[in-house]
Design a protein around this motif. Structure first.
Motif, mmCIF file in Angstrom:
data_model
loop_
_atom_site.group_PDB
_atom_site.id
_atom_site.type_symbol
_atom_site.label_atom_id
_atom_site.label_comp_id
_atom_site.label_asym_id
_atom_site.label_seq_id
_atom_site.Cartn_x
_atom_site.Cartn_y
_atom_site.Cartn_z
ATOM 1 N N GLY B 183 38.882 42.417 55.018
ATOM 2 C CA GLY B 183 37.666 41.620 54.972
ATOM 3 C C GLY B 183 36.398 42.448 55.062
ATOM 4 O O GLY B 183 35.305 41.909 54.915
ATOM 5 N N ALA B 184 36.551 43.755 55.311
ATOM 6 C CA ALA B 184 35.354 44.606 55.352
ATOM 7 C C ALA B 184 34.862 44.834 53.922
ATOM 8 O O ALA B 184 35.599 44.621 52.959
ATOM 9 C CB ALA B 184 35.685 45.932 56.008
ATOM 10 N N ARG B 185 33.625 45.261 53.804
ATOM 11 C CA ARG B 185 33.086 45.496 52.471
ATOM 12 C C ARG B 185 33.755 46.716 51.841
ATOM 13 O O ARG B 185 34.142 47.655 52.531
ATOM 14 C CB ARG B 185 31.569 45.705 52.537
ATOM 15 C CG ARG B 185 30.852 44.423 52.924
ATOM 16 C CD ARG B 185 29.356 44.537 52.745
ATOM 17 N NE ARG B 185 28.786 45.638 53.489
ATOM 18 C CZ ARG B 185 28.049 46.602 52.941
ATOM 19 N NH1 ARG B 185 27.814 46.604 51.659
ATOM 20 N NH2 ARG B 185 27.558 47.573 53.671
ATOM 21 N N ARG B 186 33.902 46.668 50.539
ATOM 22 C CA ARG B 186 34.612 47.731 49.836
ATOM 23 C C ARG B 186 33.775 48.989 49.673
ATOM 24 O O ARG B 186 34.293 50.099 49.612
ATOM 25 C CB ARG B 186 35.041 47.232 48.457
ATOM 26 C CG ARG B 186 36.350 46.501 48.482
ATOM 27 C CD ARG B 186 36.614 45.775 47.198
ATOM 28 N NE ARG B 186 36.410 46.571 46.011
ATOM 29 C CZ ARG B 186 36.563 46.112 44.784
ATOM 30 N NH1 ARG B 186 36.922 44.860 44.628
ATOM 31 N NH2 ARG B 186 36.368 46.856 43.748
ATOM 32 N N ALA B 189 34.277 51.953 52.075
ATOM 33 C CA ALA B 189 35.566 52.612 51.838
ATOM 34 C C ALA B 189 35.495 53.485 50.589
ATOM 35 O O ALA B 189 36.020 54.610 50.565
ATOM 36 C CB ALA B 189 36.660 51.564 51.697
ATOM 37 N N THR B 190 34.824 52.972 49.558
ATOM 38 C CA THR B 190 34.680 53.754 48.326
ATOM 39 C C THR B 190 33.873 55.022 48.587
ATOM 40 O O THR B 190 34.213 56.114 48.111
ATOM 41 C CB THR B 190 33.977 52.891 47.251
ATOM 42 O OG1 THR B 190 34.670 51.638 47.159
ATOM 43 C CG2 THR B 190 33.983 53.569 45.897
#
Lengths: 254, 220
Positions: B183-186, B189-190
Motif C-alpha cells: 500500500g506504500a507509494r511505488r 521504491a523505484t
C-alpha cells in the motif's frame, strides 16, 4: 492513461458504477417526492401602442411594441407588479398568498407578445394570480402616466393539472447521467491511484524483481496462532515470547 | 503518554515464522539460480518504518533455528534497533570495531537461546555513521565474518532514501533484499532501486511487508 486503460477501469468497476448510480437515482427520486410541487399558470398578452394617425409611425409600431414587451417583462420580473396585483385581488386572495406567488414575465421574441406566469403550490391560486396579472400591468401603466400603451389579453390563464416542478422524469434522467459520469470518473481515479501503490500481486511486474516473501502484519497474528512450545530449537521464554509467538514489547535498556 | 515501540519476534516453531522460512527458501533459490556464492544479506527498505529491522531479525532467527550459524549485524547506526529486539546492550558493537578497532570477536554476542544466532549491535552513537559504514574497516569486519564461516550474515541497514549508508553497504559486496510495505507509494521504491542500481548492488528481490493477516494451514 490510454483509452483502453479507461475502458478497463470502467469495466473492472462496473458493479460499483451501477450500484452507485442506482443509489444516486434512488436518492433523487426520494428527494423529488419530498419536494413541494409547484404549479404554473400563464397568460399571454399583447402590448399595443395606440397609433397617432401618422402613416409612417405604423411601420415601426411592431418594433416599438416588441421593445415595450421586453421592458414590461423586466418590470414584471422586478416585482413592481405586486402592489397593483394585491389591489386587483383584494377580497379574492389574501395579500400573503399573492406575495408568496412568484410572478414572472417573458417576452415572445420578434413579437409584441408577453407571457406572464404565476407559480404557486396551489394550482387555483396560480391561475387566479395569472388572470389578474394583465389588469395589474394595465393599472401599473396607467399609474405611471403612460397613456399610449394598452394591454390586451390574448390567451387567458388556465388551472394547471400537472405541477411544473419538480419534474420527476427529468430529475431521474439527469441523476442517472450525472451518476454514470461521476462514478466513472471516481473509478478511473481510484484505478490511477491504486496503480501508484505497491500491491502484492503486481509488485514483481512493477519492479521487475521477484517477490521473495510476503510478511503479514505480525501485530495481527491472532492468539490462536500460538501452538506448540519450544518448537524449532528455540528455548521458549528466552528472547522470544513464551508461548511461541512473540508479539510483546521490549524496551531498550536505560 | 509516552510511545512504547513494539518489536516483534516470531517463534521459529510457530506458523507465524512461515513467511521467514519462505523468504529463506526463496533467497536460497535465487542464489542457486545466480550460481553465486552466498554473500552478506543486506536488508533495507526505501523509507523508514517499512519493517526492514523486523524482517532482518526474524529472518536471522529462523535461519539460526534451522541450524545455521548466523551473524546478525546492526548496520543502522542512525536509528539502531536490533539490540532492543534481543534485549541486549547497544555497546560494544559495530562502531567500536570500526572506530576503536575493537576485535569483532569481542563485540559479537552469541545468543545461544536462539540457536546459532550471533548479534553485532550498532555500538555507541556516532556522529559519523556514513563514514563508519563506508570505511575499509567495515569491509574487514565482513571479511572476518567470512573467515568465521558463518552460514549467513544478515545486515540491517538504514533506509535507502534516508541516507547513503544503505548504498554504501550495498556496494561492499552484499546481496540486497528490499522490504516494501504493502500500500506504500511505488515511487520511493523505484527511486531506491535506482540508487541501489547506481552502486551496482545485487538486489535479489522484494519482501512485501504487512500483507494482512497470516495464512491458515494448521497441522492436524
Amino acid at each position: 492513461v490510454s483509452t483502453r486503460d479507461v475502458y478497463r477501469a470502467l469495466w473492472r468497476h462496473k458493479l460499483y458504477i451501477a450500484v452507485a448510480t442506482a443509489g444516486l437515482v434512488l436518492l433523487t427520486w426520494y428527494l423529488t417526492t419530498l419536494a413541494t410541487p409547484t404549479y404554473e399558470s400563464s397568460v399571454l398578452v399583447r402590448i399595443q401602442q395606440l397609433e397617432d394617425g401618422d402613416p409612417t409611425s405604423s411601420v415601426y409600431a411592431l418594433q416599438a411594441s416588441e421593445r415595450l414587451a421586453e421592458t414590461y417583462a423586466e418590470i414584471v420580473d422586478s416585482g413592481a407588479l405586486y402592489p397593483p396585483l394585491r389591489s386587483q385581488l383584494t377580497g379574492t386572495l389574501p395579500e400573503e398568498t399573492v406575495n408568496a406567488t412568484d410572478v414572472t414575465g417573458d417576452p415572445v421574441e420578434g413579437l409584441d407578445l408577453l407571457w406572464m406566469a404565476a407559480e404557486s403550490p396551489d394550482p387555483e391560486t396560480a391561475a387566479t394570480v395569472a388572470d389578474a396579472a394583465p389588469a395589474a400591468l394595465a393599472e401599473l401603466i396607467e399609474e405611471s402616466g403612460t397613456v399610449g400603451d394598452r394591454v390586451v389579453t390574448v390567451s387567458a390563464a388556465r388551472v394547471p393539472r400537472e405541477p411544473s416542478s419538480p419534474d420527476l422524469t427529468l430529475n431521474l434522467l439527469v441523476a442517472g447521467a450525472l451518476g454514470l459520469v461521476l462514478n466513472g470518473l471516481i473509478a478511473v481515479g481510484a484505478e490511477a491511484i491504486r496503480g501508484r501503490l505497491i500491491a502484492p500481486d503486481r509488485a514483481a511486474e512493477s519492479f521487475d524483481l521477484p517477490v521473495l516473501a510476503r510478511v503479514p502484519s505480525l501485530s495481527l497474528v491472532p492468539l490462536s496462532a500460538r501452538p506448540s512450545t519450544g518448537a524449532g530449537g528455540v528455548t521458549p521464554g528466552a528472547g522470544t515470547a513464551s508461548p511461541p509467538l512473540a508479539t510483546h514489547s521490549r524496551e531498550p535498556r536505560p | 503518554m509516552m510511545f512504547r515501540p513494539r518489536r516483534f519476534l516470531v517463534d521459529a516453531g510457530s506458523r507465524s515464522a512461515e513467511p521467514f522460512r519462505a523468504l529463506r527458501l526463496a533467497i536460497a533459490a535465487v542464489r542457486r539460480e545466480d550460481g553465486r556464492q552466498p554473500r552478506p544479506l543486506l536488508v533495507t527498505s526505501p523509507a523508514a518504518d517499512d519493517g526492514k529491522s523486523t524482517v532482518a531479525a526474524n529472518y536471522a532467527l529462523v535461519a539460526a533455528s534451522a541450524g545455521d550459524r548466523v551473524l546478525l549485524l546492526d548496520g543502522d547506526l542512525r536509528r539502531p534497533s536490533l539490540h532492543t529486539f534481543f534485549d541486549v546492550a547497544r555497546s560494544p558493537g559495530l562502531v567500536e570495531t570500526v572506530e576503536d578497532r575493537l576485535d569483532p570477536a569481542e563485540a559479537v554476542r552469541p545468543l545461544p537461546e536462539f540457536g546459532g544466532l550471533e548479534l553485532l549491535t550498532a555500538g555507541y552513537a556516532t556522529t559519523r555513521p556514513g563514514e563508519v559504514v563506508s570505511s575499509r574497516r567495515l569491509a574487514s569486519v565482513l571479511d572476518w565474518a567470512r573467515d568465521r564461516r558463518y552460514d549467513s550474515v544478515v545486515i540491517d541497514s538504514p533506509p535507502v532514501l534516508g541516507a547513503a549508508d544503505a548504498s554504501a553497504l550495498a556496494a561492499v559486496g552484499t546481496d540486497v533484499v528490499l522490504v516494501v510495505r504493502r500500500g506504500a507509494r511505488r515511487r520511493p521504491a523505484t527511486q531506491a532501486l535506482a540508487e541501489l542500481d547506481l552502486v551496482g548492488a545485487n538486489v535479489l528481490g522484494l519482501v512485501i511487508n504487512r500483507c494482512g493477516g497470516p495464512q491458515e494451514y494448521a497441522t492436524r
